[in-house]
Design an enzyme around this catalytic site. Sequence first.
Site, mmCIF file in Angstrom:
data_model
loop_
_atom_site.group_PDB
_atom_site.id
_atom_site.type_symbol
_atom_site.label_atom_id
_atom_site.label_comp_id
_atom_site.label_asym_id
_atom_site.label_seq_id
_atom_site.Cartn_x
_atom_site.Cartn_y
_atom_site.Cartn_z
ATOM 1 N N CYS A 19 7.285 37.384 8.021
ATOM 2 C CA CYS A 19 5.878 36.994 7.826
ATOM 3 C C CYS A 19 4.951 37.547 8.911
ATOM 4 O O CYS A 19 3.880 38.087 8.618
ATOM 5 C CB CYS A 19 5.765 35.471 7.743
ATOM 6 N N HIS A 72 5.303 29.822 9.924
ATOM 7 C CA HIS A 72 4.984 30.841 8.908
ATOM 8 C C HIS A 72 3.502 31.183 8.999
ATOM 9 O O HIS A 72 2.671 30.333 9.348
ATOM 10 C CB HIS A 72 5.319 30.307 7.515
ATOM 11 N N ASN A 130 1.116 36.801 1.846
ATOM 12 C CA ASN A 130 2.156 36.546 2.851
ATOM 13 C C ASN A 130 3.479 37.182 2.446
ATOM 14 O O ASN A 130 3.648 37.654 1.325
ATOM 15 C CB ASN A 130 2.343 35.038 3.046
#
Length: 452
Positions: A358, A410, A422
Amino acid sequence: MKKKVYTFGLASILGTASLFTPFMNNTASAETSQQKQEIQQKRSEVNSGIESKRKEIAKLQDEQKKLEGKIQELDKKALETSNKIEDKEKENKKTKKEVEALKKEIKETEKRIEERSKVIKNRVRSLQENGGSQNYLNVLLGAQSFGDFITRATAVSTIVDADKDLLDEQEKDKNKLEKAMSDLNTKLDEIQKTLADLKTLKSDLDKQLKEQANLSKQLQTKQAAAESELSDLKKEAGSLTKEEAALEQKLKEERAAAAAAAKAKEESATAEKSDSGSSSSSNSGSVSKSDGSSNSGSSSSKKSSSPSRNYSSGSVVSSNGNAIEAAISTGSSIVGRSPYKWGGGRSQADIDNRRFDCSSFVRWAYASAGVELGFGATTSTLVGKGRAVSASEMKRGDLVFFDTYKTNGHVGIYLGNGTFLNDNSSRGVSVDSMSNPYWKKAFNGVVRRVVE
C-alpha cells in the site's frame, strides 16, 4: 652550639615527615585502587545487564514480527470476507428486485387466468341457456348437406378444443407460477444462509484480530519498558565509566605525589649527610648553615564538552492540482492489473513489474507526478508527511489511513465521493468504497495533505 642543635632538629623533623608521607600516599592509593576495582566490577555487572536486556528486546521484536505476520494474514481474510459480504449483499439486492418483478408477473398471470375463467364461465352459461349438448346436436342436424354437416361438426369440435386449450394453458400458467415462486424462495434461502455464514466468519475474524491487537500492544508495552531499562543501564554504564576515569586520574595524581615525596625524602637525606660532614670537618667553631625549600606541584583539569545535535522532521510537501491528477491517473492505470506484494515496490525489479504494497504504491504514484514522499516509504513515514486535515475537510489527492493490522496500517489516495485508490492484499490495486464495512470500521479520521 645552638645553631648545631637547631640544624640537627630541623633535619630530624624533615626526615620524620618524609618517612610518613610515602606511607600516607601508599594508603590513599590503595583505597583509590579498591574503589576503582569496585566500580569496574559494578560496570561489568551493568554491561552484563545491558547484554541481557538487548537479548530480551531482540526476542520481543521477533515475537512482534511473527505476530504482525499473523495479524496481516487475519486482516487479509477479514478484508476478503468483507468483500464477499458486500458482493452477496449486492446479489441479495438484485434478487429482491427480481422478486418485485416476479410479483408483477404473477399479478399479470393471475389477471389472464381470471379473464380466461370468465370466458369459460360465459361459454358454459351460454351452453346451459341454449340447451347444453342438445344445442350442439341441433347445430349438426340443421345441416343442409353432408358437406355442411362436416363443416358444422368441425366447428363444434374446434370450439370444444379451444375450451380445452384454455383450461390446459391456465394449468400451465399456474404450474409456472408455482415453480418460479419455489425457485425464488430457494435462491433467497441460499443467499440468507451464505450471508449469515459470512457474517459469522467476519465476526470471528474481528474477534481474533482484536485479541492479536491486544497481544501486540502488550508486547509493545514490554518492549518499551525493556528499552527504557536498557537506556537507564546505558546511562549508569556511562556514569561508571566517568567515575572510573576520574579515579584513574586520581591514582595518577597520588602516584605523582608519592614520587615527589620520595624525591623530597632523598634530597632531605642527602642534605642531612652534607650537614653532618661539614660539622665534623670544621674544628674552627664555624657553623654551616642549611636551608631547605619545597616545591609544590599543581595539577590542572580540563573540561570537555560534547556538541549537541538537533534533528528536524520533514517539511510539508507542496505542489499543485496537476500533480494530484497525474498521480491518480498513474495509479489508476494499473487497477486490476497489479497484485499486492508485502514489502514490494522497494526495488527496481518490483517497480518495473508493478509489484507494490500500500505505501510503496502511493509513493510510486506521487513520484511519477514529481512529488517525492521518500523512497522506501512506509505507512509510519507517510503519516508524518504533509499536514493533518480533518476527515470532514479531506479532498481529492489526500492520503487516508486505516487501522488494519496496526494503527495506520494501511494507506490510500482519496478520490472523492467516498472512494479511494489503494493497493490491498485482497484485490491488489483497486478503487474501494470507504462505506465498505471493513474500511468504514478501520478508518478513524487520519488524513494527511501532501499536495496543496
